[in-house]
Scaffold this active site. Structure first.
Site, short mmCIF file in Angstrom:
data_model
loop_
_atom_site.label_atom_id
_atom_site.label_comp_id
_atom_site.label_asym_id
_atom_site.label_seq_id
_atom_site.Cartn_x
_atom_site.Cartn_y
_atom_site.Cartn_z
N TYR A 80 2.86 10.15 -0.15
CA TYR A 80 3.94 9.68 0.73
C TYR A 80 5.32 10.05 0.18
O TYR A 80 6.32 9.92 0.88
CB TYR A 80 3.86 8.15 0.96
CG TYR A 80 2.56 7.67 1.56
CD1 TYR A 80 1.66 8.55 2.16
CD2 TYR A 80 2.21 6.32 1.55
CE1 TYR A 80 0.45 8.11 2.70
CE2 TYR A 80 1.01 5.87 2.09
CZ TYR A 80 0.14 6.77 2.66
OH TYR A 80 -1.05 6.33 3.20
N ASP B 205 0.85 -1.20 0.00
CA ASP B 205 0.00 0.00 0.00
C ASP B 205 0.88 1.24 0.00
O ASP B 205 1.73 1.41 0.87
CB ASP B 205 -0.87 0.00 1.27
CG ASP B 205 -1.76 1.24 1.34
OD1 ASP B 205 -2.91 1.17 0.86
OD2 ASP B 205 -1.31 2.29 1.87
N LYS C 24 -2.80 5.97 -4.25
CA LYS C 24 -3.92 6.88 -3.95
C LYS C 24 -3.77 8.24 -4.62
O LYS C 24 -2.65 8.74 -4.79
CB LYS C 24 -4.01 7.08 -2.43
CG LYS C 24 -3.87 5.78 -1.64
CD LYS C 24 -4.10 5.95 -0.16
CE LYS C 24 -3.73 4.67 0.59
NZ LYS C 24 -2.30 4.63 1.00
N HIS D 276 -7.71 9.44 -1.74
CA HIS D 276 -7.01 9.39 -0.45
C HIS D 276 -7.85 10.00 0.68
O HIS D 276 -7.93 9.44 1.77
CB HIS D 276 -5.66 10.10 -0.59
CG HIS D 276 -4.63 9.66 0.39
ND1 HIS D 276 -3.28 9.66 0.14
CD2 HIS D 276 -4.75 9.21 1.67
CE1 HIS D 276 -2.62 9.23 1.21
NE2 HIS D 276 -3.50 8.96 2.15
P1 NDP Z 1 0.67 1.17 11.73
O1 NDP Z 1 -0.51 0.96 12.59
O2 NDP Z 1 1.00 0.21 10.67
O3 NDP Z 1 1.90 1.36 12.72
C1 NDP Z 1 3.19 1.65 12.26
C2 NDP Z 1 4.04 1.89 13.49
O4 NDP Z 1 4.09 0.68 14.26
C3 NDP Z 1 5.44 2.28 13.16
O5 NDP Z 1 5.88 3.19 14.15
C4 NDP Z 1 6.20 0.94 13.25
O6 NDP Z 1 7.53 1.18 13.60
C5 NDP Z 1 5.45 0.24 14.36
N1 NDP Z 1 5.41 -1.24 14.24
C6 NDP Z 1 5.39 -2.00 13.12
N2 NDP Z 1 5.31 -3.30 13.40
C7 NDP Z 1 5.27 -3.40 14.75
C8 NDP Z 1 5.21 -4.48 15.64
N3 NDP Z 1 5.15 -5.75 15.21
N4 NDP Z 1 5.19 -4.20 16.99
C9 NDP Z 1 5.23 -2.94 17.43
N5 NDP Z 1 5.30 -1.86 16.62
C10 NDP Z 1 5.33 -2.08 15.29
O7 NDP Z 1 0.54 2.66 11.18
P2 NDP Z 1 0.42 3.42 9.80
O8 NDP Z 1 -0.26 4.70 10.15
O9 NDP Z 1 1.71 3.46 9.08
O10 NDP Z 1 -0.64 2.56 8.97
C11 NDP Z 1 -0.29 1.48 8.12
C12 NDP Z 1 -0.40 1.88 6.65
O11 NDP Z 1 -1.73 2.19 6.32
C13 NDP Z 1 0.37 3.14 6.25
O12 NDP Z 1 1.76 2.92 6.24
C14 NDP Z 1 -0.26 3.46 4.95
O13 NDP Z 1 0.26 2.63 3.92
C15 NDP Z 1 -1.73 3.14 5.25
N6 NDP Z 1 -2.50 4.33 5.69
C16 NDP Z 1 -3.47 4.83 4.85
C17 NDP Z 1 -4.20 5.95 5.20
C18 NDP Z 1 -5.25 6.50 4.28
O14 NDP Z 1 -5.71 7.60 4.49
N7 NDP Z 1 -5.66 5.77 3.29
C19 NDP Z 1 -3.97 6.63 6.47
C20 NDP Z 1 -2.99 6.00 7.30
C21 NDP Z 1 -2.30 4.89 6.91
P3 NDP Z 1 8.78 0.60 12.74
O15 NDP Z 1 8.59 1.04 11.31
O16 NDP Z 1 9.95 1.20 13.42
O17 NDP Z 1 8.70 -0.90 12.88
C1 1BO Z 2 -1.49 12.37 4.98
C2 1BO Z 2 -1.68 10.96 4.59
C3 1BO Z 2 -2.16 10.12 5.70
C4 1BO Z 2 -1.78 8.69 5.54
O1 1BO Z 2 -2.34 8.10 4.44
#
Ligand code: NDP
Ligand code: 1BO
Ligand code: 1BO
Length: 316
Positions: free
Chosen positions: A59, A54, A87, A120
């Site tokens: 980004y 994704d 997106k 998005h």
């Molecule tokens: P997540 O809920 O995936 O959390 C990511 C965080 O958790 C990072 O700080 C990561 O750190 C940490 N992490 C990863 N694996 C573990 C684990 N096993 N145990 C503990 N901590 C962990 O957050 P996101 O907000 O990034 O959401 C996931 C994805 O969803 C985004 O990356 C994006 O692709 C999508 N998204 C889409 C949105 C939209 O509007 N359509 C909005 C928000 C997100 P580290 O990297 O250091 O492991």
């Molecule tokens: C601003 C974008 C949020 C994560 O999709």
């Protein structure tokens, strides 16, 4: 709410969308994946077994994702087994901008089609808009016109599926009135968002859960309920949160830039969260959004949206 297992469904590592296309249940999130992105994407696919990634133009890492995908394909993974989502950002929510924006995304990703293209956020921003937006920077958005162009991308074979993120039931109902191709829906489970989830289920719209770990701001891996269940099941808190999303019936896209966690986060098959623990996870308190959209779209003085609640149609 009953888990998928309790509802008599068989555990699955993929979901079938309304279009008939298959979406792997776990994908790699890439928001704030930073300079490691190409490596993370390649590792996820070639070493950890991910087949779903994704990303988004916003980004700023589509070129890196593209490099990771290319490396994985050069290592022998066929494009047809990968599911790649990107997106359309808010500044490009204009019908005539949809085709060139998608083509740019495809170029950066070095792909000739996307598996899923999402709106998005359902708010249009003026080019160069500030955070928070200044007066006149949040503009009217021709939802029907943009959706028609997204449908044309499907007809042209540039995109297999189209969908939306951050929609409310109100906005989804409006879209459904003119949509010929129904959306796939991405949303947020750290906050359970039952209202839109139930509405999507009734419409047969598949939901992907974003920020499944509570993102970095509200990381749920240290929640005592999650930790306790993880210990009991001999799994990591991250795995429990990811499995919870899948058992609930959503696909899920955890982000990590750490190889070990990337591998850990997809080891969520062949075991299950028992019903009582599933329910305990459902009743974790502090049920609120991580991403309110406030910084991006609210101007408290000039509007058009003067509060986060207005962005979400006062739905929740
Ligand atoms: P997540 O809920 O995936 O959390 C990511 C965080 O958790 C990072 O700080 C990561 O750190 C940490 N992490 C990863 N694996 C573990 C684990 N096993 N145990 C503990 N901590 C962990 O957050 P996101 O907000 O990034 O959401 C996931 C994805 O969803 C985004 O990356 C994006 O692709 C999508 N998204 C889409 C949105 C939209 O509007 N359509 C909005 C928000 C997100 P580290 O990297 O250091 O492991
Ligand atoms: C601003 C974008 C949020 C994560 O999709
Ligand atoms: C940086 C994006 C936050 C949206 O609420």
């Amino acid at each position: 709410m009953a888990s998928a297992k309790a509802m008599g469904q068989v555990e699955q590592d993929h979901f079938v969308l309304k279009s008939g296309h298959t979406m792997p249940a776990v994908g790699l999130g890439t928001w704030r994946a930073g300079s490691d992105t190409a490596h993370s994407v390649q590792t996820a696919i070639t070493e950890a077994g991910y087949r779903h990634v994704d990303t988004a133009a916003q980004y700023g890492i589509e070129k890196d994702v593209g490099q990771g995908l290319k490396a994985a394909m050069e290592a022998g993974i066929n494009r047809k087994y990968l599911f790649v989502t990107s997106k359309l950002w808010c500044t490009n929510l204009v019908p005539e901008r949809v085709p060139p924006t998608l083509k740019n995304t495809l170029k950066d990703l070095q792909l000739d089609y996307l598996d899923l293209y999402l709106i998005h956020w359902p708010f249009r921003l003026k080019d160069g808009a500030h955070m928070p937006p200044e007066a006149g920077e949040v503009l009217e958005f021709d939802m029907e016109g943009v959706w028609r162009e997204m449908e044309n991308l499907v007809k042209d074979g540039l995109v297999k599926n189209i969908g939306v993120c951050n929609y409310t039931v109100t906005k989804l109902n409006r879209l459904m009135q003119s949509a010929n191709i129904p959306p796939a829906m991405e949303m947020h489970p750290g906050w359970k968002n039952d209202k839109i989830f139930e509405a999507c289920k009734k419409l047969g719209i598949h939901v992907t859960a974003y920020s499944p770990l509570g993102s970095s701001e509200k990381n749920l891996a240290h929640d005592p309920v999650v930790e306790k269940i993880a210990n009991k099941l001999n799994k990591s808190p991250g795995q429990v949160l990811i499995k919870w999303a899948i058992q609930r019936g959503t696909s899920v896209i955890p982000k990590s830039s750490k190889d070990e966690r990337i591998k850990e986060n997809i080891q969520v098959f062949g075991w299950e969260i028992p019903e009582e623990d599933f329910k305990a996870l459902c009743s974790i308190k502090d049920d609120k959004r991580v991403l309110t959209g406030e910084e991006l779209f609210v101007n408290k003085t000039h509007g058009p949206y003067k509060s986060a609640s207005e962005l979400w149609d006062h739905d929740n």
